[in-house]
Design a protein around this motif. Structure first.
Motif, PDB file in Angstrom:
ATOM      1  N   GLY A 226       0.810  -1.214   0.000  1.00 33.20           N
ATOM      2  CA  GLY A 226       0.000   0.000   0.000  1.00 33.20           C
ATOM      3  C   GLY A 226       0.842   1.261   0.000  1.00 33.20           C
ATOM      4  O   GLY A 226       0.579   2.221  -0.735  1.00 33.20           O
ATOM      5  N   ALA A 227       1.904   1.266   0.832  1.00 36.06           N
ATOM      6  CA  ALA A 227       2.783   2.428   0.889  1.00 36.06           C
ATOM      7  C   ALA A 227       3.492   2.648  -0.449  1.00 36.06           C
ATOM      8  O   ALA A 227       3.671   3.788  -0.897  1.00 36.06           O
ATOM      9  N   ALA A 228       3.883   1.557  -1.105  1.00 40.04           N
ATOM     10  CA  ALA A 228       4.579   1.683  -2.389  1.00 40.04           C
ATOM     11  C   ALA A 228       3.665   2.276  -3.456  1.00 40.04           C
ATOM     12  O   ALA A 228       4.098   3.090  -4.279  1.00 40.04           O
ATOM     13  N   VAL A 229       2.388   1.861  -3.464  1.00 42.43           N
ATOM     14  CA  VAL A 229       1.440   2.422  -4.433  1.00 42.43           C
ATOM     15  C   VAL A 229       1.307   3.926  -4.228  1.00 42.43           C
ATOM     16  O   VAL A 229       1.325   4.719  -5.176  1.00 42.43           O
ATOM     17  N   ALA A 230       1.198   4.345  -2.963  1.00 44.21           N
ATOM     18  CA  ALA A 230       1.081   5.778  -2.675  1.00 44.21           C
ATOM     19  C   ALA A 230       2.330   6.535  -3.138  1.00 44.21           C
ATOM     20  O   ALA A 230       2.242   7.622  -3.716  1.00 44.21           O
ATOM     21  N   GLN A 231       3.495   5.937  -2.907  1.00 39.87           N
ATOM     22  CA  GLN A 231       4.733   6.622  -3.258  1.00 39.87           C
ATOM     23  C   GLN A 231       4.995   6.634  -4.764  1.00 39.87           C
ATOM     24  O   GLN A 231       5.832   7.405  -5.238  1.00 39.87           O
ATOM     25  N   LYS A 232       4.279   5.795  -5.520  1.00 37.96           N
ATOM     26  CA  LYS A 232       4.416   5.851  -6.976  1.00 37.96           C
ATOM     27  C   LYS A 232       3.967   7.208  -7.527  1.00 37.96           C
ATOM     28  O   LYS A 232       4.323   7.592  -8.635  1.00 37.96           O
ATOM     29  N   LEU A 233       3.162   7.935  -6.738  1.00 38.44           N
ATOM     30  CA  LEU A 233       2.746   9.272  -7.173  1.00 38.44           C
ATOM     31  C   LEU A 233       3.941  10.219  -7.291  1.00 38.44           C
ATOM     32  O   LEU A 233       3.851  11.263  -7.930  1.00 38.44           O
ATOM     33  N   PRO A 277      -5.392  14.805  -9.417  1.00 38.42           N
ATOM     34  CA  PRO A 277      -6.353  13.898 -10.070  1.00 38.42           C
ATOM     35  C   PRO A 277      -5.978  12.426  -9.925  1.00 38.42           C
ATOM     36  O   PRO A 277      -6.856  11.578  -9.705  1.00 38.42           O
ATOM     37  N   VAL A 278      -4.671  12.130 -10.018  1.00 38.33           N
ATOM     38  CA  VAL A 278      -4.241  10.733  -9.900  1.00 38.33           C
ATOM     39  C   VAL A 278      -4.448  10.237  -8.474  1.00 38.33           C
ATOM     40  O   VAL A 278      -4.853   9.087  -8.249  1.00 38.33           O
ATOM     41  N   ALA A 279      -4.187  11.104  -7.492  1.00 36.06           N
ATOM     42  CA  ALA A 279      -4.387  10.717  -6.092  1.00 36.06           C
ATOM     43  C   ALA A 279      -5.852  10.380  -5.825  1.00 36.06           C
ATOM     44  O   ALA A 279      -6.158   9.415  -5.116  1.00 36.06           O
ATOM     45  N   PRO A 287      -8.285   0.022  -3.363  1.00 36.19           N
ATOM     46  CA  PRO A 287      -8.779  -1.107  -2.549  1.00 36.19           C
ATOM     47  C   PRO A 287      -9.268  -2.280  -3.391  1.00 36.19           C
ATOM     48  O   PRO A 287      -8.962  -3.444  -3.082  1.00 36.19           O
ATOM     49  N   GLN A 288      -9.983  -1.980  -4.482  1.00 34.18           N
ATOM     50  CA  GLN A 288     -10.456  -3.068  -5.348  1.00 34.18           C
ATOM     51  C   GLN A 288      -9.287  -3.779  -6.017  1.00 34.18           C
ATOM     52  O   GLN A 288      -9.256  -5.011  -6.130  1.00 34.18           O
TER      53      GLN A 288
END
Length: 299
Positions: A226-233, A277-279, A287-288
């Motif tokens: 989850g943290a990695a997905v957020a940091q991809k921003l 917008p991406v966030a 989540p899905q």
């Protein structure tokens, strides 16, 4: 790799992020002064050699200290259920062995970036990211585990470091003409930047050491995803920063403070325009996606 194996895989990158702090902000210092001293190749060469020796020494010391303490660290911090302690200690050893190469890559890419050789910079950064991921996938597809993945990551870093250092031989080969004030200014600027680096690392990765100490490793694996997905921003932030930083460096070097301020604000607005917008999209679909990818256990 499973949740626990993935957590070990993610920790290799976390460790690199912490140990690179040992350069005390010299990476961004190299980037700035490679731009400032571009028209003074002798002064730049003298400064770069001094910084290279410092970064190589700090990288080697950090790697040696962590490699020697890997067994204590594995036994004290990791809540391990699926992997033998020897495997975890082995992963930590290869993670430590990667550190000196990380320092050399950091030195080289910042030198190249400061010199505004963006095609070479982009090629090194892209190849590093792609090869690390491909190496991990190839090793796992071949039926091997997280220890062999850590070994492959180290080998990729070694190859990239050799190529990156080859790309800065021109800057290092000039006849050194040291200037008394360059090193002092460089140290002050780098140490100021080190504070920012430290705060950024604590903000983005500080929680993982705490969780590593008190949660099972498998749960840290889920958290890391989850943290990695957020940091991809950060990719979107980087797209703006890579273009904006050299322009801001040039404006500041010419003393055009008002243009520098306006440009900084416009770059910040552009970053927000990209990221927001991406966030919002990630907030609704992540989540899905996680449930579909990781299954019932993630829920």
């Amino acid at each position: 790799l499973g949740a626990e194996g993935y957590a070990l895989y993610a920790f290799v990158g976390t460790l690199q992020g912490y140990l690179i702090l040992l350069n005390l902000g010299a990476g961004v210092g190299v980037q700035r002064y490679a731009g400032h001293l571009r028209l003074h190749p002798g002064r730049l060469s003298a400064l770069l050699w001094r910084v290279l020796k410092f970064q190589a020494l700090m990288g080697a010391l950090g790697a040696l200290a962590f490699a020697l303490g890997r067994n204590w660290f594995a036994a004290s911090f990791f809540n391990i259920h699926e992997h033998p302690l020897a495997v975890v200690a082995g992963v930590l050893f290869w993670a430590a062995a990667t550190v000196p190469f990380t320092f050399l890559i950091n030195f080289a890419v910042n030198t190249i970036y400061g010199g505004e050789r963006f095609a070479v910079y982009n090629a090194i950064m892209a190849l590093q990211s792609i090869l690390i991921q491909l190496a991990g996938v190839a090793v796992v597809a071949g039926g091997y585990g997280v220890l062999e993945v850590a070994q492959a990551i180290c080998a990729v870093h070694a190859a990239i470091a050799a190529w990156a250092m080859l790309m800065v031989r021109g800057e290092l080969s000039k006849r050194a003409e040291p200037s008394a004030g360059d090193w002092g200014e460089f140290k002050v600027f780098s140490l100021k930047n080190f504070v920012s680096q430290l705060l950024w690392q604590l903000t983005s990765q500080g929680d993982r050491l705490f969780l590593l100490r008190f949660l099972p490793l498998s749960q840290l694996g889920f958290y890391s995803i989850g943290a990695a997905v957020a940091q991809k921003l950060n990719v979107f932030f980087g797209a703006v920063a890579v273009a904006a930083n050299p322009i801001m460096t040039d404006l500041q070097a010419r003393g055009e403070e008002e243009r520098f301020r306006r440009f900084y604000l416009k770059a910040s607005e552009l970053t927000l325009f990209y990221v927001l917008p991406v966030a919002i999209l990630v907030y609704f679909v992540a989540p899905q996606f996680m449930g579909m990818w990781l299954g019932q256990e993630f829920g």
